[in-house]
Design an enzyme around this catalytic site. Sequence first.
Site, PDB file in Angstrom:
ATOM      1  CE  LYS A  83      37.396  45.472  56.560  1.00 50.00           C
ATOM      2  NZ  LYS A  83      37.326  45.263  58.020  1.00 50.00           N
ATOM      3  CG  ASP A 135      39.805  48.660  62.185  1.00 51.00           C
ATOM      4  OD1 ASP A 135      39.049  48.981  61.251  1.00 51.00           O
ATOM      5  OD2 ASP A 135      40.084  47.488  62.483  1.00 51.00           O
ATOM      6  CD  GLN A 169      36.924  42.123  59.859  1.00 46.02           C
ATOM      7  OE1 GLN A 169      37.716  42.912  59.349  1.00 46.02           O
ATOM      8  NE2 GLN A 169      35.633  42.340  59.886  1.00 46.02           N
TER       9      GLN A 169
HETATM   10  N1  GUN Z   1      34.139  44.028  62.248  1.00 46.10           N
HETATM   11  C1  GUN Z   1      33.060  44.699  61.790  1.00 46.10           C
HETATM   12  N2  GUN Z   1      33.420  45.919  61.351  1.00 46.10           N
HETATM   13  C2  GUN Z   1      34.750  46.005  61.523  1.00 46.10           C
HETATM   14  C3  GUN Z   1      35.701  47.024  61.245  1.00 46.10           C
HETATM   15  O1  GUN Z   1      35.398  48.118  60.748  1.00 46.10           O
HETATM   16  N3  GUN Z   1      36.985  46.731  61.557  1.00 46.10           N
HETATM   17  C4  GUN Z   1      37.350  45.548  62.111  1.00 46.10           C
HETATM   18  N4  GUN Z   1      38.636  45.358  62.404  1.00 46.10           N
HETATM   19  N5  GUN Z   1      36.502  44.583  62.385  1.00 46.10           N
HETATM   20  C5  GUN Z   1      35.208  44.820  62.088  1.00 46.10           C
END
Ligand code: GUN
Length: 289
Positions: free
Chosen positions: A53, A120, A97
Amino acid sequence: MARIIDGKVLAAQRRARVAAGVAEFCARNGRAPGLEVVLVGDDPASAVYTRNKEKAAAEVGIRGVLHRLPDTTSEAWLVDFVASLNANPAIDGILVQLPLPRGIDVNRIIDAILPSKDVDGFHPMNAGMLSVGREGLVPCTPRGCMALLDAHLEAVGEGLDLGGKHAVVIGRSNIVGKPLGQLLLARNATVTMAHSRTRDLPAVCRTADILVAAVGRAAMVRADWLKPGAIVLDVGINRTADGKLCGDVDSEAAMAVAGALTPVPGGVGPMTIAMLLENTLLAASRRVG
Ligand code: GUN
């Protein structure tokens, strides 16, 4: 033979569009959009995702910062840290995350993120906005699924309206299944949310014009679960015993029955990060007015 819906190509196009938008944002505002990614603990998969990311942000000109915090980080400290990111005007997007280490209440952390910076789309305010059809921030994986679906419909010359179509979503997570159900509903699909307690899941799936598998079980969806010609979106990323990546759909067999299918890898996965970049630019643009 099913048409393969290529997420790598579409994600590259969408990232290029974000890069152009970011350049325009910089010219107008004298700064780049800012995305802060927070990783707590040392889950190896999360470490890879967050690094990707951060890297993807840099590639489109977004100022991405990855904070790696120890798994001894307390809930109270993390809430205060998120509050400091909320208060920083140079920060447009905040992503914590998941999963978080045991002992940290995930809801308390999500609730602490300012909804306007919640790239998110996990904050209950954004989830609520989506469910009542108002403008907020929409979770990245569901947005990626819709973009793949639209790209396919356009490529085969079908309209984007899903009126009269039956969409079945397997999986009711807050991250994928529920928001995707809302997005399909907003496009006039008749939506069935299926899950582990659904009776005769194969029979339900066989009624789907659009089938989304978001359960996290390798090759669970068999070819004989599919209506011939169905559009199949495979959200699963599972690792098999021999270390290969595998979706929730038995893709080899499904190819002979489905009308279209997203591959794993190279389908929904690349779209999720592209949508995160779009959400960050969107959040930044809304914040500067
Ligand atoms: N863990 C798995 N997928 C995601 C996501 O799209 N965002 C976040 N913050 N954590 C995740």
